[in-house]
Scaffold this motif. Structure first.
Motif, PDB file in Angstrom:
ATOM      1  N   ILE A   5      52.218  67.485  18.431  1.00 45.27           N
ATOM      2  CA  ILE A   5      52.084  67.038  18.173  1.00 45.27           C
ATOM      3  C   ILE A   5      52.051  66.092  16.605  1.00 45.27           C
ATOM      4  CG2 ILE A   5      49.639  64.204  17.306  1.00 45.27           C
ATOM      5  CD1 ILE A   5      49.299  64.212  20.972  1.00 45.27           C
ATOM      6  N   ALA A   6      51.482  66.912  15.850  1.00 47.91           N
ATOM      7  CA  ALA A   6      50.917  67.585  14.407  1.00 47.91           C
ATOM      8  C   ALA A   6      53.412  67.321  14.080  1.00 47.91           C
ATOM      9  CB  ALA A   6      50.231  68.068  13.839  1.00 47.91           C
ATOM     10  N   GLY A   7      53.284  68.294  14.685  1.00 45.54           N
ATOM     11  CA  GLY A   7      54.749  68.353  14.653  1.00 45.54           C
ATOM     12  C   GLY A   7      55.326  67.670  14.799  1.00 45.54           C
ATOM     13  N   LEU A   8      55.959  66.922  15.665  1.00 44.92           N
ATOM     14  CA  LEU A   8      56.200  65.346  16.271  1.00 44.92           C
ATOM     15  C   LEU A   8      55.682  64.748  14.796  1.00 44.92           C
ATOM     16  CD1 LEU A   8      55.663  64.965  19.804  1.00 44.92           C
ATOM     17  CD2 LEU A   8      58.206  65.664  18.846  1.00 44.92           C
ATOM     18  N   ARG A   9      55.096  65.012  14.793  1.00 39.29           N
ATOM     19  CA  ARG A   9      54.642  62.952  13.047  1.00 39.29           C
ATOM     20  C   ARG A   9      55.276  64.158  11.641  1.00 39.29           C
ATOM     21  NH1 ARG A   9      51.314  59.256  14.800  1.00 39.29           N
ATOM     22  NH2 ARG A   9      49.701  60.179  15.651  1.00 39.29           N
ATOM     23  N   GLU A  10      55.690  65.245  12.222  1.00 37.02           N
ATOM     24  CA  GLU A  10      55.867  65.244  10.497  1.00 37.02           C
ATOM     25  C   GLU A  10      57.870  65.366  10.997  1.00 37.02           C
ATOM     26  OE1 GLU A  10      56.374  69.866   8.862  1.00 37.02           O
ATOM     27  OE2 GLU A  10      55.079  69.473   9.344  1.00 37.02           O
ATOM     28  N   GLY A  11      58.062  65.710  11.855  1.00 33.87           N
ATOM     29  CA  GLY A  11      59.647  65.866  12.057  1.00 33.87           C
ATOM     30  C   GLY A  11      59.817  64.261  12.522  1.00 33.87           C
ATOM     31  N   THR A  12      59.602  63.319  12.503  1.00 35.70           N
ATOM     32  CA  THR A  12      59.629  62.285  12.564  1.00 35.70           C
ATOM     33  C   THR A  12      59.038  61.029  11.323  1.00 35.70           C
ATOM     34  OG1 THR A  12      57.535  61.795  13.727  1.00 35.70           O
ATOM     35  CG2 THR A  12      59.834  61.767  15.254  1.00 35.70           C
ATOM     36  N   SER A  13      59.472  61.443  10.540  1.00 37.58           N
ATOM     37  CA  SER A  13      58.964  60.888   9.051  1.00 37.58           C
ATOM     38  C   SER A  13      59.563  60.074   8.751  1.00 37.58           C
ATOM     39  CB  SER A  13      58.653  61.883   8.112  1.00 37.58           C
ATOM     40  OG  SER A  13      59.523  62.907   8.080  1.00 37.58           O
ATOM     41  N   ASP A  14      60.864  59.766   9.503  1.00 31.30           N
ATOM     42  CA  ASP A  14      61.618  58.512   8.451  1.00 31.30           C
ATOM     43  C   ASP A  14      60.946  57.031   9.127  1.00 31.30           C
ATOM     44  OD1 ASP A  14      63.454  56.666   8.886  1.00 31.30           O
ATOM     45  OD2 ASP A  14      65.508  58.331   9.517  1.00 31.30           O
ATOM     46  N   PRO A  15      61.035  56.483   8.359  1.00 34.02           N
ATOM     47  CA  PRO A  15      60.141  54.873   8.540  1.00 34.02           C
ATOM     48  C   PRO A  15      61.059  54.222   9.654  1.00 34.02           C
ATOM     49  CG  PRO A  15      61.233  55.815   6.532  1.00 34.02           C
ATOM     50  CD  PRO A  15      61.726  56.520   6.912  1.00 34.02           C
ATOM     51  N   GLY A  16      62.157  54.544   9.877  1.00 33.47           N
ATOM     52  CA  GLY A  16      62.762  53.865  11.149  1.00 33.47           C
ATOM     53  C   GLY A  16      62.158  54.405  11.943  1.00 33.47           C
TER      54      GLY A  16
END
Length: 136
Positions: A5-16
């Motif tokens: 989950i942390a990796g997904l959050r990091e990989g989806t840091s795009d505000p959109g």
């Protein structure tokens, strides 16, 4: 699970990009239950935290007539042996489980000390037919 989950959050840091987390069992049935909960949220992609969950997600989307990847992308983790054989073939993150196990054993067998015991391993995204470009 927390690392993924942390990796997904990091990989989806795009505000959109919005990340919604639904906690379910790490099984095909957990993937089905999670997909049911997410169906009415207008999402364009669902990530199962393992391939069994992602296969359950594919199954539930098929039951609702949702086309993958045209209407929804699905991605898993682990690259299990059947990942290329499901329809559509599952896009997945290949995690070096054997290498991680070997590192874990070597860390356990090392004498106790105050030094850090962290080892970083690589992963590989295996792109198959269950994922596509973001929907407009």
């Amino acid at each position: 699970m927390a690392d993924r989950i942390a990796g997904l959050r990091e990989g989806t840091s795009d505000p959109g990009v919005e990340l919604t987390v639904v906690s379910k069992a790490f099984t095909r049935e957990g993937g089905i239950a999670g997909a049911r909960e997410l169906l009415d949220r207008g999402l364009t992609a669902i990530v199962g935290l393992n391939d069994a969950m992602a296969i359950g997600i594919l199954s539930e989307l098929r039951q609702h007539g949702i086309r993958v990847p045209e209407e929804m992308s699905v991605v898993g983790f682990d690259d299990i042996a059947v990942a290329p054989d499901v329809a559509p073939a599952l896009t997945t993150a290949r995690i070096p489980m054997l290498e991680m196990g070997q590192h874990a054993v070597s860390l356990i067998l090392r004498p106790a000390s105050d030094e850090a015991r962290t080892i970083t391993t690589a992963h590989e995204l295996i792109i198959r037919q269950s994922s596509g470009p973001p929907l407009a």
